[in-house]
Design a protein around this motif. Structure first.
Motif, PDB file in Angstrom:
ATOM      1  N   GLY A 247     -10.491  25.338 -32.912  1.00  0.00           N
ATOM      2  CA  GLY A 247     -10.742  23.912 -32.759  1.00  0.00           C
ATOM      3  C   GLY A 247     -11.879  23.579 -31.819  1.00  0.00           C
ATOM      4  N   LEU A 248     -12.770  24.543 -31.573  1.00  0.00           N
ATOM      5  CA  LEU A 248     -13.912  24.313 -30.695  1.00  0.00           C
ATOM      6  C   LEU A 248     -15.075  23.703 -31.470  1.00  0.00           C
ATOM      7  N   ASP A 249     -16.005  23.114 -30.743  1.00  0.00           N
ATOM      8  CA  ASP A 249     -17.189  22.521 -31.360  1.00  0.00           C
ATOM      9  C   ASP A 249     -18.091  23.634 -31.909  1.00  0.00           C
ATOM     10  N   VAL A 250     -18.409  23.575 -33.196  1.00  0.00           N
ATOM     11  CA  VAL A 250     -19.241  24.609 -33.825  1.00  0.00           C
ATOM     12  C   VAL A 250     -20.602  24.052 -34.246  1.00  0.00           C
ATOM     13  N   THR A 251     -20.982  22.906 -33.689  1.00  0.00           N
ATOM     14  CA  THR A 251     -22.239  22.259 -34.072  1.00  0.00           C
ATOM     15  C   THR A 251     -23.431  23.181 -33.889  1.00  0.00           C
ATOM     16  N   ASP A 252     -23.451  23.958 -32.803  1.00  0.00           N
ATOM     17  CA  ASP A 252     -24.603  24.816 -32.512  1.00  0.00           C
ATOM     18  C   ASP A 252     -24.787  25.930 -33.542  1.00  0.00           C
ATOM     19  N   PHE A 253     -23.775  26.197 -34.356  1.00  0.00           N
ATOM     20  CA  PHE A 253     -23.891  27.237 -35.376  1.00  0.00           C
ATOM     21  C   PHE A 253     -24.471  26.700 -36.682  1.00  0.00           C
ATOM     22  N   LEU A 254     -24.459  25.376 -36.863  1.00  0.00           N
ATOM     23  CA  LEU A 254     -24.707  24.789 -38.170  1.00  0.00           C
ATOM     24  C   LEU A 254     -26.095  24.171 -38.286  1.00  0.00           C
ATOM     25  N   ALA A 255     -26.693  24.325 -39.476  1.00  0.00           N
ATOM     26  CA  ALA A 255     -27.905  23.585 -39.804  1.00  0.00           C
ATOM     27  C   ALA A 255     -27.545  22.108 -39.964  1.00  0.00           C
ATOM     28  N   LYS A 256     -28.551  21.247 -39.897  1.00  0.00           N
ATOM     29  CA  LYS A 256     -28.287  19.807 -39.874  1.00  0.00           C
ATOM     30  C   LYS A 256     -27.520  19.335 -41.111  1.00  0.00           C
ATOM     31  N   ASP A 257     -27.831  19.901 -42.287  1.00  0.00           N
ATOM     32  CA  ASP A 257     -27.142  19.463 -43.502  1.00  0.00           C
ATOM     33  C   ASP A 257     -25.638  19.666 -43.395  1.00  0.00           C
ATOM     34  N   ALA A 302     -21.788  33.736 -44.924  1.00  0.00           N
ATOM     35  CA  ALA A 302     -22.654  32.723 -44.321  1.00  0.00           C
ATOM     36  C   ALA A 302     -24.108  32.988 -44.697  1.00  0.00           C
ATOM     37  N   GLU A 303     -24.796  31.929 -45.104  1.00  0.00           N
ATOM     38  CA  GLU A 303     -26.234  32.005 -45.351  1.00  0.00           C
ATOM     39  C   GLU A 303     -26.943  31.213 -44.260  1.00  0.00           C
ATOM     40  N   TYR A 304     -28.116  31.700 -43.846  1.00  0.00           N
ATOM     41  CA  TYR A 304     -28.775  31.166 -42.657  1.00  0.00           C
ATOM     42  C   TYR A 304     -30.152  30.601 -42.977  1.00  0.00           C
ATOM     43  N   ASP A 305     -30.518  29.600 -42.198  1.00  0.00           N
ATOM     44  CA  ASP A 305     -31.859  29.031 -42.230  1.00  0.00           C
ATOM     45  C   ASP A 305     -32.275  28.787 -40.786  1.00  0.00           C
ATOM     46  N   ASN A 306     -33.315  29.493 -40.344  1.00  0.00           N
ATOM     47  CA  ASN A 306     -33.788  29.395 -38.956  1.00  0.00           C
ATOM     48  C   ASN A 306     -32.667  29.682 -37.952  1.00  0.00           C
ATOM     49  N   GLY A 307     -31.846  30.687 -38.271  1.00  0.00           N
ATOM     50  CA  GLY A 307     -30.818  31.128 -37.338  1.00  0.00           C
ATOM     51  C   GLY A 307     -29.549  30.305 -37.337  1.00  0.00           C
ATOM     52  N   ARG A 308     -29.449  29.315 -38.230  1.00  0.00           N
ATOM     53  CA  ARG A 308     -28.238  28.488 -38.289  1.00  0.00           C
ATOM     54  C   ARG A 308     -27.625  28.555 -39.684  1.00  0.00           C
TER      55      ARG A 308
END
Length: 315
Positions: A247-257, A302-308
């Motif tokens: 239940g932690l914030d995972v925003t830093d892992f995700l691309a903006k979309d 997981a697929e990545y774009d610019n490390g996210r």
């Protein structure tokens, strides 16, 4: 079927009456035909053995103390809780608070008895409360174990039970610091992630959970959670799923979309009981509870774009 055999303590494993080897929390496996209905027995040194018949029924209703995991390449059996050998009564901790008497004792397993003005009750305890310290705060009973805390009210209801490194109790609030992964964590499926092997976090920089709980006379529930320290693993996908599970914030892992689609992402991933890494560091397995002591795995890449992470796909 490929069946992995794991146990919470070292055990001698026999299958069909033949010695197979020593099990622990690192997988050993064998190709087993469920039609043969073989009997497998986990025998620890200081407890009674656990036995299971290896057939289809096992994955619908495993015996008490055994968990079954349904995986894409077979299954795993985890002998978690063993019945004790001794049935002697032995008091390990006891405190009296005026008219309240709280006793931690061993009788075929560890228990706590609570004799209070509201009645008498008995509850089982995990092994790490054997050498406990008992305290009373604001009408509640705190049982401190080996890096663990259990809280009961005067009626015998368990309000909190978990592995912690430290805690601070204030009126109506409990603050705990705990390991990133709980004691109920999944045994290792061939790849370590907790700093003990390749892919683990650096020693001394393991992440910690800082939780804030609201505590009342009849309830205890989480109201805030943050994490400090390093990553759970050098594998980004595993680290993402473990933080999501908690239940932690995972925003830093995700691309903006994906950041803009958090609700859809939560609906897609669903509730997760356990997380485990795969050989491909961009892939991760998650376990969902299917029944009593039965869990089934899903796998995501997981697929990545610019490390996210820009996309997550079931594999």
């Amino acid at each position: 079927m490929k069946i992995r055999f794991l146990s919470s303590v070292p055990c001698a494993l026999t299958i069909g009456g033949e010695y197979f080897g020593i099990t622990d929390d690192f997988e050993r496996f064998a190709e087993i035909s469920l039609k043969d209905n073989l009997f497998a027995c986990f025998s620890p040194q200081n407890a009674l053995p656990l036995g299971v018949f290896l057939n289809d029924r096992l994955f619908f209703s495993p015996p008490e103390g055994v968990e079954a995991y349904l995986l894409r390449d077979g299954a795993a059996l985890y002998a978690r809780d063993f019945p004790p050998r001794s049935s002697e009564v032995r008091i390990t901790a006891q405190e009296r608070f005026v008219s309240d008497l709280i006793t931690v004792y061993f009788q075929g397993g560890l228990h706590v008895s609570l004799e209070t003005a509201k009645g008498f009750s008995v509850a089982p305890l995990a092994h790490y409360y054997e050498h406990a310290t008992i305290k009373k705060r604001d009408g509640l009973f705190f049982i401190e174990g080996n890096n663990a805390l259990c809280i009961f009210n005067a009626s015998g209801k368990k309000l909190f039970d978990g592995e912690i490194l430290s805690y601070r109790a204030e009126k109506g609030t409990l603050h705990t610091i705990s390991p990133f992964r709980s004691g109920a964590a999944l045994p290792c499926f061939g790849k370590q992630t907790d700093g003990q092997g390749a892919g683990g976090a650096e020693a001394g920089d393991k992440p910690l959970l800082h939780d804030e709980w609201a505590v009342t006379e009849d309830d205890c529930y989480l109201i805030g959670r943050t994490a400090t320290g390093g990553k759970a693993s050098a594998h980004e996908a595993y680290d993402f799923f473990e933080r999501y599970r908690l239940g932690l914030d995972v925003t830093d892992f995700l691309a903006k979309d994906l950041t803009d689609k958090k609700e859809e992402l939560s609906a897609f991933l669903g509730d997760i009981s356990y997380v485990f890494p795969c050989d491909d560091e961009n892939e991760c397995g998650v376990l969902r509870k299917k029944g009593e002591r039965v869990f089934e795995a899903d796998y995501f890449r997981a697929e990545y774009d610019n490390g996210r992470i820009c996309d997550l796909k079931k594999t």
